[in-house]
Design an enzyme around this catalytic site. Structure first.
Site, PDB file in Angstrom:
ATOM      1  CE  LYS A  42      38.880  40.082  40.207  1.00 12.62           C
ATOM      2  NZ  LYS A  42      38.268  39.409  39.092  1.00 12.62           N
ATOM      3  CD  GLU A  73      39.527  57.568  41.503  1.00 13.93           C
ATOM      4  OE1 GLU A  73      38.430  58.152  41.385  1.00 13.93           O
ATOM      5  OE2 GLU A  73      40.471  58.050  42.159  1.00 13.93           O
ATOM      6  CB  CYS A  76      32.028  55.671  36.794  1.00 13.92           C
ATOM      7  SG  CYS A  76      33.347  56.161  35.672  1.00 13.92           S
ATOM      8  CD  GLU A 111      27.229  53.644  40.357  1.00 17.91           C
ATOM      9  OE1 GLU A 111      27.649  52.714  41.062  1.00 17.91           O
ATOM     10  OE2 GLU A 111      27.961  54.312  39.597  1.00 17.91           O
TER      11      GLU A 111
HETATM   12  P1  NAP Z   1      32.690  45.697  41.476  1.00 19.98           P
HETATM   13  O1  NAP Z   1      31.636  44.681  41.643  1.00 19.98           O
HETATM   14  O2  NAP Z   1      33.073  46.517  42.664  1.00 19.98           O
HETATM   15  O3  NAP Z   1      33.969  44.901  40.921  1.00 19.98           O
HETATM   16  C1  NAP Z   1      35.156  45.580  40.584  1.00 19.98           C
HETATM   17  C2  NAP Z   1      36.328  44.607  40.634  1.00 19.98           C
HETATM   18  O4  NAP Z   1      36.526  44.186  41.987  1.00 19.98           O
HETATM   19  C3  NAP Z   1      36.111  43.326  39.824  1.00 19.98           C
HETATM   20  O5  NAP Z   1      37.319  42.948  39.220  1.00 19.98           O
HETATM   21  C4  NAP Z   1      35.709  42.329  40.890  1.00 19.98           C
HETATM   22  O6  NAP Z   1      35.958  40.977  40.552  1.00 19.98           O
HETATM   23  C5  NAP Z   1      36.605  42.769  42.026  1.00 19.98           C
HETATM   24  N1  NAP Z   1      36.166  42.278  43.348  1.00 19.98           N
HETATM   25  C6  NAP Z   1      34.935  41.858  43.719  1.00 19.98           C
HETATM   26  N2  NAP Z   1      34.940  41.502  45.023  1.00 19.98           N
HETATM   27  C7  NAP Z   1      36.202  41.700  45.477  1.00 19.98           C
HETATM   28  C8  NAP Z   1      36.833  41.526  46.738  1.00 19.98           C
HETATM   29  N3  NAP Z   1      36.152  41.091  47.806  1.00 19.98           N
HETATM   30  N4  NAP Z   1      38.138  41.844  46.851  1.00 19.98           N
HETATM   31  C9  NAP Z   1      38.839  42.314  45.793  1.00 19.98           C
HETATM   32  N5  NAP Z   1      38.292  42.498  44.565  1.00 19.98           N
HETATM   33  C10 NAP Z   1      36.996  42.207  44.408  1.00 19.98           C
HETATM   34  O7  NAP Z   1      32.339  46.729  40.315  1.00 19.98           O
HETATM   35  P2  NAP Z   1      31.798  46.445  38.853  1.00 19.98           P
HETATM   36  O8  NAP Z   1      30.375  45.960  38.931  1.00 19.98           O
HETATM   37  O9  NAP Z   1      32.792  45.624  38.114  1.00 19.98           O
HETATM   38  O10 NAP Z   1      31.839  47.914  38.210  1.00 19.98           O
HETATM   39  C11 NAP Z   1      30.804  48.854  38.337  1.00 19.98           C
HETATM   40  C12 NAP Z   1      31.158  49.902  39.365  1.00 19.98           C
HETATM   41  O11 NAP Z   1      32.389  50.527  39.022  1.00 19.98           O
HETATM   42  C13 NAP Z   1      30.139  51.034  39.429  1.00 19.98           C
HETATM   43  O12 NAP Z   1      29.906  51.391  40.767  1.00 19.98           O
HETATM   44  C14 NAP Z   1      30.846  52.173  38.698  1.00 19.98           C
HETATM   45  O13 NAP Z   1      30.398  53.461  39.041  1.00 19.98           O
HETATM   46  C15 NAP Z   1      32.258  51.938  39.099  1.00 19.98           C
HETATM   47  N6  NAP Z   1      33.192  52.592  38.179  1.00 19.98           N
HETATM   48  C16 NAP Z   1      33.891  53.672  38.610  1.00 19.98           C
HETATM   49  C17 NAP Z   1      34.763  54.331  37.747  1.00 19.98           C
HETATM   50  C18 NAP Z   1      35.587  55.512  38.193  1.00 19.98           C
HETATM   51  O14 NAP Z   1      36.565  55.830  37.513  1.00 19.98           O
HETATM   52  N7  NAP Z   1      35.247  56.154  39.291  1.00 19.98           N
HETATM   53  C19 NAP Z   1      34.914  53.867  36.434  1.00 19.98           C
HETATM   54  C20 NAP Z   1      34.171  52.761  36.034  1.00 19.98           C
HETATM   55  C21 NAP Z   1      33.327  52.130  36.910  1.00 19.98           C
HETATM   56  P3  NAP Z   1      34.774  40.039  39.976  1.00 19.98           P
HETATM   57  O15 NAP Z   1      34.371  40.656  38.688  1.00 19.98           O
HETATM   58  O16 NAP Z   1      35.429  38.727  39.826  1.00 19.98           O
HETATM   59  O17 NAP Z   1      33.676  40.054  41.000  1.00 19.98           O
END
Ligand code: NAP
Length: 485
Positions: A174, A249, A283, A384
């Site tokens: 997804k 992650e 990230c 963050e």
């Molecule tokens: P996010 O809001 O946590 O969303 C990540 C994924 O989770 C999306 O596919 C989202 O779907 C899905 N999701 C949302 N609510 C969910 C739920 N209740 N149950 C299951 N899945 C759910 O993160 P983001 O805004 O896309 O990404 C930014 C974050 O990612 C930042 O905090 C960044 O630091 C982190 N990041 C970490 C790394 C690493 O390797 N450590 C790398 C890149 C990014 P929807 O889009 O449909 O809401």
């Protein structure tokens, strides 16, 4: 405008409800980029069932046979690099140069795991007794769920998919609703390369319903997630209920330490890239620069010079070096944090304004922003901010710099600028981060090396990337043979 359908059991199909959603270009919100199925639980369940049905056949193939498909998909992606990079830029906003690099990286990851297929296996271990053979077999684990973020919309899906498929698992992925196109393009390349039906399934839709189904469905044996701590923490609780394998992650607050003995020109150049490249939406982006007080004025001046040279605009335009924020929410979040910081006593040193001249008015554009007089406990130094907002924290010694760097509850990447070898070594030992850089940007990773965070940046049980990525996606079975009789 493109239109994508879910990939379930090898067929491209709409959501059962028939509902769709679309993505818009963050550089020009008048442009719709693509439409997708607005799937619900039932669609995710169908995808999981398809992956389950395809498992035995895929697992029975040899690793080199599976690797050959990854290698071929790598070539297909590379041949489409220019078009894919443009689409990535239109949907996510990063510059064309950044998007091109990311597509190339994804092709390279597939090539890496294609080659690794020839080495995938267990180990022979000396037995205590003669006439005995002791060995491990590496086996797939089953149907794997992948949930990915928007900020590396092709690299992250690929760095999860490639080891998952190589190991013989079937997958339901997804992608983030903000930028799903690249996941479908990777799926197309894999299918053209010969991936059997049902081995890879792609479902788009709301995180809570589609992602929630992956997190709670008992047929998902393991789930790898990249995204925010808030969502990752919630999914981890759901997986723990049935003791499913979990890899989370998440976000960070990455420091770059600048010591007085360091090359300040290099420091300014590296911080400008690590803090404002990719619009700060990485990230591993530097968001705290911890500077020895004696060189703070000189370093600040050099950094602001670099910031002035950053050209903000549509990532497809020539000469642009920083694209827009990805959406209205992230955009507003950046300004909210700047306001909070100023209210807490920080000083705005550069930037901080929206950019609205001409066509920029239609996108989420802002100046790269630098805040000074920041203390380690301010919210801007702890939480963050996923955008081009960086802070300066003054310290009086290397020891204090280390303490400040470690004084957060996350730990993904950290950089140190110094010419002092001893301090560099001590730092590499003491810094509480998964990735440690010396005289390099905090962003940027070697695909052949392990990647993952510590503290609240990761569940820290398995690493991603590098040859070790297969550990999450496989299990070892120990086999004893006695041929002594
Ligand atoms: P996010 O809001 O946590 O969303 C990540 C994924 O989770 C999306 O596919 C989202 O779907 C899905 N999701 C949302 N609510 C969910 C739920 N209740 N149950 C299951 N899945 C759910 O993160 P983001 O805004 O896309 O990404 C930014 C974050 O990612 C930042 O905090 C960044 O630091 C982190 N990041 C970490 C790394 C690493 O390797 N450590 C790398 C890149 C990014 P929807 O889009 O449909 O809401």
């Amino acid at each position: 405008m493109q239109s994508y359908q879910n990939l379930i059991g090898g067929e491209w199909i709409a959501a059962a409800s028939g509902k769709t959603f679309s993505t818009t270009n963050p550089a020009d919100t008048r442009e719709t980029v693509a439409t997708y199925p607005h799937s619900a639980q039932a669609d995710a369940q169908a995808a999981i069932a398809a992956a389950k049905a395809a498992f035995a056949g895929w697992a029975a193939q040899t690793a080199p046979a599976r690797g050959r498909i990854l290698s071929k998909a790598s070539q297909i992606l590379e041949s489409r690099k220019a078009d894919l990079a443009k689409l990535l830029t239109r949907e996510e906003g990063k510059t064309l140069a950044e998007a091109t690099g990311e597509v190339q990286r994804s092709a390279d990851i597939l090539r890496f795991f294609g080659g690794l297929s020839y080495t995938l296996g267990g180990q022979t271990i000396p037995h205590d007794l003669p006439g005995n053979l002791l060995l491990t077999r590496r086996e797939p684990i089953g149907v794997v769920g992948l949930i990915t973020p928007w900020n590396f919309p092709i690299a992250i899906p690929v760095w999860k998919l490639a080891p998952a498929l190589l190991c013989g698992n079937t997958v339901v992925i997804k992608p983030a609703s903000q930028a799903p196109a690249m996941t479908f393009e990777v799926a197309k390349a894999l299918i053209e390369a010969g991936l059997p039906k049902g081995v890879l399934n792609v479902v788009t839709g709301d995180g809570r319903s589609v992602g929630g189904e992956l997190a709670t469905n008992p047929d998902i044996i393991a789930l790898s997630f990249t995204g925010s701590y808030k969502i990752g923490h919630g999914i981890y609780q759901q997986l723990a209920q049935r003791m499913a394998r979990a890899q989370m992650e998440m976000g960070s607050k990455n420091p770059t330490i600048v010591l007085a003995d360091g090359d300040l020109d290099l420091a300014a150049r590296l911080v400008a890239i690590a803090a404002f490249g990719l619009t700060g939406q990485a990230c591993t982006a530097t968001s705290r620069v911890i500077v020895e007080r004696s060189v703070l004025p000189a370093f600040t001046e050099k950094l602001i010079e670099k910031m002035k040279a950053i050209k903000v605009g549509n990532g497809l335009a020539d000469g642009v070096t920083m694209g827009p924020s990805v959406n209205a929410q992230e955009f507003q979040g950046n300004f909210d944090y700047i306001d909070i910081a100023v209210k807490e006593g920080a000083k705005l040193l550069w930037g901080g304004a929206k950019l609205t001249d001409g066509d920029l008015a239609h996108g989420y554009f802002m100046q790269p922003t630098l805040l000074g007089d920041v203390t380690p406990t301010m919210r801007i130094a702890q939480e963050e901010v996923f955008g081009p907002v960086c802070v300066l924290i003054a310290v009086d010694s290397f020891d204090e710099a280390l303490k400040v760097a470690n004084g957060v509850d996350v730990g993904l990447s950290a950089s140190l600028i110094t010419r002092d070898f001893k301090k560099a070594m001590v730092y590499s030992e003491k810094i509480e981060c998964g990735v440690v850089k010396v005289n390099q940007i905090s962003t940027g990773l070697a695909l052949q090396a392990p990647f993952g965070g510590l503290k609240k940046s990761s569940t820290d049980g398995f690493k991603e990337q590098g040859a070790g990525a297969v550990e999450f996606y496989s299990r070892l079975k120990t086999v004893y043979f006695d041929y002594s009789a």
